[in-house]
Scaffold this active site. Sequence first.
Site, mmCIF file in Angstrom:
data_model
loop_
_atom_site.group_PDB
_atom_site.id
_atom_site.type_symbol
_atom_site.label_atom_id
_atom_site.label_comp_id
_atom_site.label_asym_id
_atom_site.label_seq_id
_atom_site.Cartn_x
_atom_site.Cartn_y
_atom_site.Cartn_z
ATOM 1 N N THR A 24 -4.606 8.681 -8.341
ATOM 2 C CA THR A 24 -6.015 8.486 -7.998
ATOM 3 C C THR A 24 -6.657 9.753 -7.465
ATOM 4 O O THR A 24 -7.836 10.017 -7.716
ATOM 5 C CB THR A 24 -6.151 7.364 -6.948
ATOM 6 O OG1 THR A 24 -5.635 6.151 -7.495
ATOM 7 C CG2 THR A 24 -7.605 7.146 -6.558
ATOM 8 N N TYR A 67 -11.525 3.034 -12.075
ATOM 9 C CA TYR A 67 -11.559 4.434 -12.487
ATOM 10 C C TYR A 67 -10.340 4.706 -13.355
ATOM 11 O O TYR A 67 -9.456 3.850 -13.515
ATOM 12 C CB TYR A 67 -11.536 5.362 -11.263
ATOM 13 C CG TYR A 67 -10.397 5.067 -10.321
ATOM 14 C CD1 TYR A 67 -9.141 5.646 -10.500
ATOM 15 C CD2 TYR A 67 -10.564 4.167 -9.270
ATOM 16 C CE1 TYR A 67 -8.090 5.351 -9.663
ATOM 17 C CE2 TYR A 67 -9.520 3.861 -8.423
ATOM 18 C CZ TYR A 67 -8.288 4.465 -8.617
ATOM 19 O OH TYR A 67 -7.246 4.161 -7.782
ATOM 20 N N THR A 126 -0.836 6.566 -5.368
ATOM 21 C CA THR A 126 -0.368 5.830 -4.195
ATOM 22 C C THR A 126 0.522 4.641 -4.537
ATOM 23 O O THR A 126 1.243 4.142 -3.668
ATOM 24 C CB THR A 126 -1.562 5.341 -3.353
ATOM 25 O OG1 THR A 126 -2.406 4.493 -4.158
ATOM 26 C CG2 THR A 126 -2.361 6.508 -2.821
ATOM 27 N N ASP A 127 0.497 4.157 -5.784
ATOM 28 C CA ASP A 127 1.261 2.960 -6.119
ATOM 29 C C ASP A 127 2.753 3.121 -5.873
ATOM 30 O O ASP A 127 3.417 2.209 -5.376
ATOM 31 C CB ASP A 127 1.016 2.556 -7.574
ATOM 32 C CG ASP A 127 -0.271 1.778 -7.754
ATOM 33 O OD1 ASP A 127 -0.998 1.576 -6.744
ATOM 34 O OD2 ASP A 127 -0.569 1.362 -8.885
ATOM 35 N N LYS A 172 2.932 1.256 1.308
ATOM 36 C CA LYS A 172 1.536 0.938 1.032
ATOM 37 C C LYS A 172 1.285 -0.508 1.426
ATOM 38 O O LYS A 172 1.873 -1.426 0.867
ATOM 39 C CB LYS A 172 1.226 1.156 -0.454
ATOM 40 C CG LYS A 172 -0.255 1.011 -0.808
ATOM 41 C CD LYS A 172 -0.490 1.379 -2.271
ATOM 42 C CE LYS A 172 -1.977 1.272 -2.642
ATOM 43 N NZ LYS A 172 -2.226 1.662 -4.042
ATOM 44 N N GLU A 186 22.434 -15.776 7.358
ATOM 45 C CA GLU A 186 21.975 -16.487 6.162
ATOM 46 C C GLU A 186 23.064 -16.590 5.100
ATOM 47 O O GLU A 186 23.262 -17.634 4.493
ATOM 48 C CB GLU A 186 20.718 -15.835 5.550
ATOM 49 C CG GLU A 186 19.511 -15.778 6.458
ATOM 50 C CD GLU A 186 18.917 -17.148 6.749
ATOM 51 O OE1 GLU A 186 19.242 -18.102 6.023
ATOM 52 O OE2 GLU A 186 18.141 -17.253 7.707
#
Length: 355
Positions: A36, A50, A116-117, A189, A312
């Site tokens: 981006t 975009y 950023t992904d 993120k 667990e």
Amino acid sequence: MIHKAVKSFGLGLTLLAASVSLYAKNNVVVVATGGTIAGAGASSTNSATYTAAKVPVDALINAVPQIKDLANVSGIQALQIASESITDKELLSLARQVNDLVKKPSVNGVVITHGTDTLEETAFFLNLVIHTDKPIVLVGSMRPSTALSADGPLNLYSAVALAASDEAKNKGVMVLMNDSIFAARDVTKGINIHTNAFVSQWGELGTLVEGKPYWFRSSVKRHTNASEFNIENIKGDQLPLVQIVYGSDSMIPDAYLAYAKAGAKAIINAGTGNGSVGNYIVPTLKKLHDEQGIQIIRSSRVPQGFVLRNAEQPDDQYGWVVAHDLNPQKARLLAALALTKTNDAKEIQRMFWQY
């Protein structure tokens, strides 16, 4: 009005840069990969719609001329890609290019512009495989360069300031976003539409104000020079295949079986709660581990906390591994690197405790 705003912003950065002479003589290389921060929208009001990876590295640098007052800045275009499309091949290629750079005496720091992904994955991978004490800083933006109030220019300015700072040595790979300095290991993120998108449950390493870093904690886990992994020892353009299965109610075993058939050497179970596994899925995972030697690693879909071993599920009994506080996507990377060295679950568990 927009022209005046841009002019005012540029003047502000110029004055800011003039006040930061401490870092002026260090050499910083900006390694561009797309994302981006190099994106462009149809108009200035397009902040969420975009096309990523459009602007080349020289244009990124020239758009923020004030960074040249912080350091001697040069750029290379390593990739030009939206980060969701990065595979192990691109990750390994980038790591090798960065490794070559930090080995040069003339390079004092590296800034990597990145989408950023998957920025957190790339940062964590570099944190594990690059042996250096030089600052490596990943930076991105949540708005394209063409948007009103684009965050990329200031983020890039701050990332260069950080990479040029001698105080940033020996702190591992870092992420600089929205004035916050994060450790690559635990940053993630947390939101997909706001500029304060990146968070860490253990807090920031520090913050950067007017080109100066202020520090508040350090990362105690192994990284960079202290890591047993080294990009120079990894051959080819693929890592051992590790895949993630997202946990929920009403699961079926087909995803696990399909990954096993595809050749997965480990499966990350992004379980509910404490990395929980439904009792009706346990037999499938035990069979994959016992009969095919596939490592089963319990992570969690819950963004905070950490997975307790032998809670667990009886991990010791089953020979499973827990991911500790690493999220599923980072657990995938550490598991893949671990598998380049061993297939012993106890050794892999040691690595998850230490990294």
